[in-house]
Design an enzyme around this catalytic site. Structure first.
Site, mmCIF file in Angstrom:
data_model
loop_
_atom_site.group_PDB
_atom_site.id
_atom_site.type_symbol
_atom_site.label_atom_id
_atom_site.label_comp_id
_atom_site.label_asym_id
_atom_site.label_seq_id
_atom_site.Cartn_x
_atom_site.Cartn_y
_atom_site.Cartn_z
ATOM 1 N N CYS A 133 12.908 -63.602 49.879
ATOM 2 C CA CYS A 133 13.890 -62.151 49.229
ATOM 3 C C CYS A 133 12.980 -61.406 48.614
ATOM 4 C CB CYS A 133 14.783 -63.856 48.785
ATOM 5 S SG CYS A 133 16.234 -64.580 50.153
ATOM 6 N N ASN A 161 24.307 -61.798 50.549
ATOM 7 C CA ASN A 161 21.742 -62.286 50.354
ATOM 8 C C ASN A 161 21.721 -61.563 51.661
ATOM 9 O OD1 ASN A 161 19.575 -63.216 50.008
ATOM 10 N ND2 ASN A 161 20.419 -65.092 48.901
ATOM 11 N N HIS A 199 16.762 -57.859 43.905
ATOM 12 C CA HIS A 199 17.927 -58.469 45.486
ATOM 13 C C HIS A 199 18.879 -59.253 45.011
ATOM 14 C CE1 HIS A 199 18.225 -61.700 47.993
ATOM 15 N NE2 HIS A 199 18.196 -63.220 47.696
#
Length: 329
Positions: free
Chosen positions: A112, A283, A253
């Site tokens: 990520c 996500n 993020h």
């Protein structure tokens, strides 16, 4: 030594929408339970037969178009992904898909944090004069590695792709960055490679590998994020001589709304400057930062010259912060 500017951004998500109501039919959960704990209402999922390369190509083409460039202008292509269509790497496939035949292409894997790590890497190639036009793409399809019976993880992840174009210029657009890794905590977030023995001879065997589903220690990842991320943002801003209130947008993020809210509180940042699209996409790993950047640029909330903080964090454990001035300067 040339300056580095971020001149274009693009994004793409699959058409297939998986809502919290769909998930409530798979596991014991509800829309209210998921939304109150994560901020997520739905996520996009690649359908069978769709490739990550195709999704990444849409984002890449979008970024090039916005910057007024063609694939033939690209000198270097970096694909930040943990879920390539080809284990040997996805960047070469993407290079071919978009027709960037003059570009060197390679993958960068930092989960990520990948897009921010890739931007920082790309900026150094431009700053040294090695390449003048670099296309950075963050794309992941974590639905491929999701255990749809695990309530703790299946509610979190979606698929997506985002891209940004870096170009050499006269006025500096990449003001600074800081990158970190803590391998001692790598076990908190994983997609493990498992191996099955394949006999070759009486006293010899090889292994056939496959990747398992996502496993995560949610409590430890949350604790890491709310402590490490704001601390590194503060360090990056201080090193650049920029106060938090001088930043137009904080593009972090998109892991969990509670993390975003906690970081905003720690930095004394107004909620409207802490970007979020978790409700719609969940996500999306390395795609989340460029996707939210693309949204804010497209609707005019970020304009040329605005300072923006880009921050990624996740498996590794890894985290990185990059301070930029958006646009062709």
């Amino acid at each position: 030594m040339p300056a580095v500017q971020m001149t274009g951004v693009g994004g793409a998500v699959p058409a297939q929408v998986l809502t919290n109501y769909h998930l409530s039919e798979l596991v014991t959960t509800s829309d209210e339970w998921i939304a109150s704990r994560t901020g997520i209402r739905s996520r996009r999922i690649l359908a069978p037969g769709q490739s990550l390369t195709q999704l990444a190509a849409r984002a890449a083409t979008d970024a090039l178009s916005q910057a007024g460039r063609s694939p033939l202008d690209v000198d270097l292509l970096i694909l930040a992904t943990s879920t390539p269509d080809d284990l040997f790497g996805g960047a070469a496939h993407l290079q071919h898909e978009i027709g960037a035949v003059r570009a060197v292409a390679f993958d960068l894997t930092a989960a990520c944090s990948g897009f921010v790590f890739a931007l920082a890497t790309a900026s150094q190639f431009v700053r040294t004069g090695t390449y003048r036009t670099v296309l950075v793409v963050g794309a992941d399809a974590l639905s491929r590695y999701t255990d749809w019976t695990d309530r703790a993880t299946c509610v979190l992840f979606g698929d997506g792709a985002g891209a940004a174009l870096l170009e050499a210029g006269e006025v500096e657009g990449i003001l600074g960055f800081e990158l970190r890794t803590d391998g001692a905590r790598a076990g908190h977030l994983n997609i493990h490679c498992t191996a099955e023995a394949v006999p070759l001879a009486a006293d010899m065997a090889a292994t056939r590998a496959r990747f398992a589903s996502i496993t995560m220690n949610g409590r430890e990842v949350y604790r890491f994020a709310v402590e490490a991320v704001p601390d590194l943002i503060e360090k990056t801003l201080a090193a650049c001589g920029v106060a938090p209130e001088q930043v137009k947008a904080y593009l972090l993020h998109q892991a969990n709304q509670r993390i975003l809210d906690s970081v905003a509180s720690r930095l004394h940042v107004a909620p409207e400057r802490m970007a979020s699209n978790l409700a719609d996409y969940g996500n999306t790993s390395s795609a989340s930062v460029p996707l939210i950047l693309q949204e804010w640029v497209q609707d005019g909330r970020i304009r040329a010259g605005d300072r923006v903080v880009l921050a990624g964090f996740g498996a590794g454990l890894s985290w990185g912060v990059l301070l930029a001035r958006w646009g062709r300067l």
